[in-house]
Design a protein around this motif. Sequence first.
Motif, PDB file in Angstrom:
ATOM      1  N   VAL A 124       0.865  -1.183   0.000  1.00 14.69           N
ATOM      2  CA  VAL A 124       0.000   0.000   0.000  1.00 14.69           C
ATOM      3  C   VAL A 124       0.900   1.231   0.000  1.00 14.69           C
ATOM      4  O   VAL A 124       1.848   1.310   0.791  1.00 14.69           O
ATOM      5  N   VAL A 125       0.600   2.176  -0.862  1.00 21.94           N
ATOM      6  CA  VAL A 125       1.372   3.410  -0.947  1.00 21.94           C
ATOM      7  C   VAL A 125       0.514   4.546  -0.410  1.00 21.94           C
ATOM      8  O   VAL A 125      -0.597   4.784  -0.902  1.00 21.94           O
ATOM      9  N   VAL A 126       1.023   5.247   0.599  1.00 18.57           N
ATOM     10  CA  VAL A 126       0.307   6.369   1.205  1.00 18.57           C
ATOM     11  C   VAL A 126       0.939   7.663   0.705  1.00 18.57           C
ATOM     12  O   VAL A 126       2.148   7.879   0.869  1.00 18.57           O
ATOM     13  N   VAL A 127       0.118   8.515   0.115  1.00 15.93           N
ATOM     14  CA  VAL A 127       0.575   9.762  -0.494  1.00 15.93           C
ATOM     15  C   VAL A 127      -0.103  10.926   0.215  1.00 15.93           C
ATOM     16  O   VAL A 127      -1.331  10.957   0.330  1.00 15.93           O
ATOM     17  N   THR A 128       0.668  11.874   0.710  1.00 14.05           N
ATOM     18  CA  THR A 128       0.055  13.024   1.370  1.00 14.05           C
ATOM     19  C   THR A 128      -0.705  13.864   0.359  1.00 14.05           C
ATOM     20  O   THR A 128      -0.259  14.058  -0.770  1.00 14.05           O
ATOM     21  N   SER A 129      -1.861  14.377   0.782  1.00 15.12           N
ATOM     22  CA  SER A 129      -2.693  15.167  -0.127  1.00 15.12           C
ATOM     23  C   SER A 129      -1.965  16.409  -0.621  1.00 15.12           C
ATOM     24  O   SER A 129      -2.280  16.943  -1.692  1.00 15.12           O
ATOM     25  N   LYS A 130      -0.995  16.873   0.151  1.00 12.18           N
ATOM     26  CA  LYS A 130      -0.306  18.110  -0.203  1.00 12.18           C
ATOM     27  C   LYS A 130       0.369  18.012  -1.568  1.00 12.18           C
ATOM     28  O   LYS A 130       0.247  18.925  -2.390  1.00 12.18           O
ATOM     29  N   ILE A 131       1.056  16.909  -1.848  1.00 12.96           N
ATOM     30  CA  ILE A 131       1.732  16.821  -3.146  1.00 12.96           C
ATOM     31  C   ILE A 131       0.731  16.540  -4.262  1.00 12.96           C
ATOM     32  O   ILE A 131       0.961  16.910  -5.408  1.00 12.96           O
TER      33      ILE A 131
ATOM     34  N   ILE B 198      -1.337  -3.168  -6.084  1.00 13.89           N
ATOM     35  CA  ILE B 198      -0.882  -2.164  -5.120  1.00 13.89           C
ATOM     36  C   ILE B 198      -2.048  -1.248  -4.780  1.00 13.89           C
ATOM     37  O   ILE B 198      -2.755  -0.764  -5.664  1.00 13.89           O
ATOM     38  N   GLY B 199      -2.258  -1.021  -3.490  1.00 19.25           N
ATOM     39  CA  GLY B 199      -3.290  -0.099  -3.046  1.00 19.25           C
ATOM     40  C   GLY B 199      -2.701   1.281  -2.806  1.00 19.25           C
ATOM     41  O   GLY B 199      -1.497   1.415  -2.527  1.00 19.25           O
ATOM     42  N   VAL B 200      -3.529   2.302  -2.923  1.00 20.63           N
ATOM     43  CA  VAL B 200      -3.066   3.689  -2.743  1.00 20.63           C
ATOM     44  C   VAL B 200      -4.023   4.431  -1.813  1.00 20.63           C
ATOM     45  O   VAL B 200      -5.247   4.301  -1.936  1.00 20.63           O
ATOM     46  N   ILE B 201      -3.447   5.194  -0.904  1.00 19.36           N
ATOM     47  CA  ILE B 201      -4.203   6.069  -0.007  1.00 19.36           C
ATOM     48  C   ILE B 201      -3.698   7.488  -0.176  1.00 19.36           C
ATOM     49  O   ILE B 201      -2.484   7.716  -0.224  1.00 19.36           O
ATOM     50  N   VAL B 202      -4.613   8.435  -0.289  1.00 16.33           N
ATOM     51  CA  VAL B 202      -4.269   9.860  -0.207  1.00 16.33           C
ATOM     52  C   VAL B 202      -4.651  10.303   1.198  1.00 16.33           C
ATOM     53  O   VAL B 202      -5.806  10.151   1.613  1.00 16.33           O
ATOM     54  N   SER B 203      -3.692  10.830   1.951  1.00 17.73           N
ATOM     55  CA  SER B 203      -3.914  11.136   3.363  1.00 17.73           C
ATOM     56  C   SER B 203      -3.900  12.636   3.625  1.00 17.73           C
ATOM     57  O   SER B 203      -3.298  13.412   2.884  1.00 17.73           O
ATOM     58  N   ASP B 204      -4.587  13.014   4.694  1.00 18.29           N
ATOM     59  CA  ASP B 204      -4.546  14.393   5.146  1.00 18.29           C
ATOM     60  C   ASP B 204      -4.678  14.400   6.664  1.00 18.29           C
ATOM     61  O   ASP B 204      -5.106  13.404   7.270  1.00 18.29           O
ATOM     62  N   THR B 205      -4.323  15.522   7.288  1.00 21.29           N
ATOM     63  CA  THR B 205      -4.319  15.624   8.744  1.00 21.29           C
ATOM     64  C   THR B 205      -5.620  16.243   9.240  1.00 21.29           C
ATOM     65  O   THR B 205      -6.016  17.306   8.780  1.00 21.29           O
ATOM     66  N   LEU B 206      -6.257  15.563  10.201  1.00 23.43           N
ATOM     67  CA  LEU B 206      -7.503  16.051  10.782  1.00 23.43           C
ATOM     68  C   LEU B 206      -7.402  16.076  12.298  1.00 23.43           C
ATOM     69  O   LEU B 206      -6.715  15.244  12.897  1.00 23.43           O
TER      70      LEU B 206
ATOM     71  N   ILE C 124      -8.320  10.426   2.916  1.00 23.36           N
ATOM     72  CA  ILE C 124      -9.361  11.205   2.248  1.00 23.36           C
ATOM     73  C   ILE C 124      -9.543  10.722   0.816  1.00 23.36           C
ATOM     74  O   ILE C 124     -10.467  11.151   0.122  1.00 23.36           O
ATOM     75  N   GLY C 125      -8.667   9.824   0.383  1.00 21.94           N
ATOM     76  CA  GLY C 125      -8.785   9.202  -0.925  1.00 21.94           C
ATOM     77  C   GLY C 125      -8.191   7.806  -0.854  1.00 21.94           C
ATOM     78  O   GLY C 125      -7.263   7.562  -0.085  1.00 21.94           O
ATOM     79  N   ALA C 126      -8.722   6.879  -1.631  1.00 24.79           N
ATOM     80  CA  ALA C 126      -8.191   5.519  -1.628  1.00 24.79           C
ATOM     81  C   ALA C 126      -8.586   4.808  -2.912  1.00 24.79           C
ATOM     82  O   ALA C 126      -9.632   5.104  -3.507  1.00 24.79           O
ATOM     83  N   ALA C 127      -7.753   3.865  -3.330  1.00 26.26           N
ATOM     84  CA  ALA C 127      -8.043   3.056  -4.516  1.00 26.26           C
ATOM     85  C   ALA C 127      -7.360   1.709  -4.371  1.00 26.26           C
ATOM     86  O   ALA C 127      -6.237   1.618  -3.871  1.00 26.26           O
ATOM     87  N   GLY C 128      -8.062   0.658  -4.784  1.00 25.98           N
ATOM     88  CA  GLY C 128      -7.483  -0.685  -4.723  1.00 25.98           C
ATOM     89  C   GLY C 128      -7.296  -1.191  -3.319  1.00 25.98           C
ATOM     90  O   GLY C 128      -6.397  -1.998  -3.062  1.00 25.98           O
TER      91      GLY C 128
END
Length: 261
Positions: free
Chosen positions: A39-46, A134-142, A155-159
């Motif tokens: 799983v690949v976690v990508v910050t929403s900022k980029i 491969i799964g992907v998550i777009v993350s953000d801070t709450l 806040i986003g996810a796929a696979g």
Amino acid sequence: MSDLQLTAVRGMGEIRAGDDLPQIIAEALAPLAPQDGDVVVVTSKIVSKAEGRSRPAAEREQAIDEESVRVVASRPYEGGVTRIVEHRTGLVLAAAGIDASNTDEGTILLLPVDSDASARAIAETLRSRFGLAIGVIVSDTLGRAWRIGQTDVAIGAAGLRVLESLSGQLDASGRPLVVTAPAIADEIAGAADLVAGKADGVPVVLVRGMGRHVAELDEPGAARLVRRQADDMFRLGADEAYRDGFEAGRREAAAAAEAGI
């Protein structure tokens, strides 16, 4: 269940508007030899940077208005007003998720237009490049309404199966589980933030050991984790509750006056 391994993905450089973010992430991942079920976690900022979601800092309040569908609560402070709002995507968060950290001086970043779609585009590229699920998550801070501090969430996810319903299963003592449903995507996002950090400039984290939750790309994304209005027991925020109470009191007073009470 296998052990959980989290690895910071480095060497991506500064992301700019128009960059092919999925390909950049794929190139940075290649030396780490991705595996099936990662799983690949990508910050929403980029993601926001690549999608050109930057605006001048002077437009912050206007941007909050445009990105929000309602104000849940507000509190004045010396420099202005803190607003907790419902974002157009259903997320409830401060300032509509608009941020001025780790971006160019004098600018702010808005959340991606559709974080699930952004996650899907990255997942499609990674699966095509490496031939792996491969799964992907777009993350953000709450922040959390009843807890101090912040944590990262999806806040986003796929696979990826973002929610694991354990209803009908038995706990370790043999008792049936009724409503237990771990928010897998949020838990992975929070764990990844421990590796990325807020000041270390690591926008992508490779998570290994969660392969049993990796699924097809048509699996529902992180929007599934937003509680529906009909199920929200705390729908009214402080501002709304005060306004509704005030309006109810005004109507009662008017009715009493009309009745001569």
